[in-house]
Design a protein around this motif. Structure first.
Motif, short mmCIF file in Angstrom:
data_model
loop_
_atom_site.label_atom_id
_atom_site.label_comp_id
_atom_site.label_asym_id
_atom_site.label_seq_id
_atom_site.Cartn_x
_atom_site.Cartn_y
_atom_site.Cartn_z
N LYS A 50 43.49 31.54 43.83
CA LYS A 50 43.97 30.56 44.61
C LYS A 50 43.19 29.97 45.56
N LEU A 51 43.22 28.76 45.93
CA LEU A 51 42.37 28.05 47.00
C LEU A 51 43.64 27.61 48.02
N ASN A 52 43.25 28.27 49.17
CA ASN A 52 44.21 28.00 50.27
C ASN A 52 45.72 28.31 49.94
N GLU A 53 45.81 29.49 49.06
CA GLU A 53 47.43 29.75 48.86
C GLU A 53 47.84 28.91 47.79
N ARG A 54 47.17 28.02 47.19
CA ARG A 54 47.56 27.00 46.29
C ARG A 54 46.95 27.61 44.87
N VAL A 55 47.71 27.70 43.91
CA VAL A 55 47.32 28.64 42.55
C VAL A 55 46.47 27.67 41.94
N LEU A 56 45.13 27.93 41.51
CA LEU A 56 44.55 27.14 40.81
C LEU A 56 44.55 27.46 39.12
N ILE A 57 44.77 28.75 39.03
CA ILE A 57 44.35 29.46 37.66
C ILE A 57 45.46 30.73 37.71
N ASN A 58 46.35 30.62 36.76
CA ASN A 58 47.09 32.11 36.48
C ASN A 58 46.70 32.37 34.84
N GLY A 59 46.03 33.29 34.79
CA GLY A 59 45.48 33.82 33.39
C GLY A 59 45.88 35.15 32.92
N GLN A 60 45.82 35.30 31.55
CA GLN A 60 46.10 36.58 30.95
C GLN A 60 45.30 36.98 30.13
N LEU A 61 44.84 38.22 30.28
CA LEU A 61 43.80 38.71 29.27
C LEU A 61 44.22 39.58 28.25
N ASN A 79 36.53 22.18 50.02
CA ASN A 79 36.19 21.96 51.15
C ASN A 79 35.47 22.93 52.02
N SER A 80 34.51 22.65 52.99
CA SER A 80 34.00 24.00 53.85
C SER A 80 35.24 24.49 54.59
N GLY A 81 35.23 25.79 54.68
CA GLY A 81 36.27 26.21 55.53
C GLY A 81 37.73 26.82 54.75
N ASP A 82 37.83 26.12 53.25
CA ASP A 82 38.83 26.80 52.44
C ASP A 82 38.37 28.16 52.14
N THR A 83 39.46 28.98 51.78
CA THR A 83 39.36 30.35 51.35
C THR A 83 39.88 30.29 49.72
N LEU A 84 38.96 30.97 49.06
CA LEU A 84 39.28 31.14 47.54
C LEU A 84 39.38 32.53 47.41
N SER A 85 40.89 32.97 46.70
CA SER A 85 41.05 34.25 46.56
C SER A 85 41.17 34.59 45.13
N VAL A 86 41.03 35.84 44.60
CA VAL A 86 41.13 36.20 43.18
C VAL A 86 41.76 37.66 43.27
N HIS A 87 42.99 37.61 42.36
CA HIS A 87 43.61 38.82 42.19
C HIS A 87 43.88 39.41 40.63
N TRP A 88 43.73 40.30 40.48
CA TRP A 88 43.82 40.96 39.12
C TRP A 88 44.86 42.19 39.19
N LEU A 89 45.48 42.31 37.89
CA LEU A 89 46.31 43.70 37.86
C LEU A 89 46.22 44.07 36.21
N ASP A 90 45.73 45.10 36.27
CA ASP A 90 45.33 45.89 34.79
C ASP A 90 46.66 46.43 34.24
N ASN A 91 46.34 47.06 33.01
CA ASN A 91 47.38 47.64 32.41
C ASN A 91 47.88 49.06 32.74
N LYS A 92 47.17 49.68 33.59
CA LYS A 92 47.46 51.00 33.93
C LYS A 92 47.90 50.88 35.51
N GLY A 93 48.32 49.67 36.02
CA GLY A 93 48.81 49.30 37.30
C GLY A 93 47.70 49.19 38.51
N GLY A 94 46.41 49.41 37.91
CA GLY A 94 45.32 49.01 38.96
C GLY A 94 45.27 47.33 39.27
#
Length: 103
Positions: A50-61, A79-94
């Motif tokens: 996500k970039l500033n809470e806007r989803v850029l990518i929803n991926g499945q592995l 832009n400068s000051g933006d926040t980029l966040s990454v979140h993952w979930l694995d098959n064991k609930g991690g």
């Protein structure tokens, strides 16, 4: 808890190249230990960028992705000051989530 997701952003004009390294063992469930016992499957199932809470990518592995997967992509309007966040979930609930501010 797993190691931090490494996120690197290189701004290029109005956009940026984004590199994400997700620290994860990514076991496919087919490998055997020296004693012959099968190593249980353990892999990232879904991830979101996500970039500033806007989803850029929803991926499945799946199990065909190597250990510590690296993803590189380009995005516009970073832009400068933006926040980029990454979140993952694995098959064991991690789960893991990390974020960086764009400089």
């Amino acid at each position: 808890m797993s190691e931090a997701i490494r996120i690197r952003i290189q701004r290029q004009g109005e956009g940026a190249e984004i590199r994400i390294l997700m620290q994860h063992p990514m076991e496919n469930g087919l490998r055997r230990e020296d004693n012959g016992k099968t190593v249980a499957a353990h892999y990232i199932q879904t991830f979101t960028v996500k970039l500033n809470e806007r989803v850029l990518i929803n991926g499945q592995l799946n199990t065909a992705i190597s250990r510590n997967p690296l993803f590189v992509f380009k995005a516009r309007q970073v832009n400068s000051g933006d926040t980029l966040s990454v979140h993952w979930l694995d098959n064991k609930g991690g789960t893991r989530q990390d974020a960086v501010k764009v400089e």
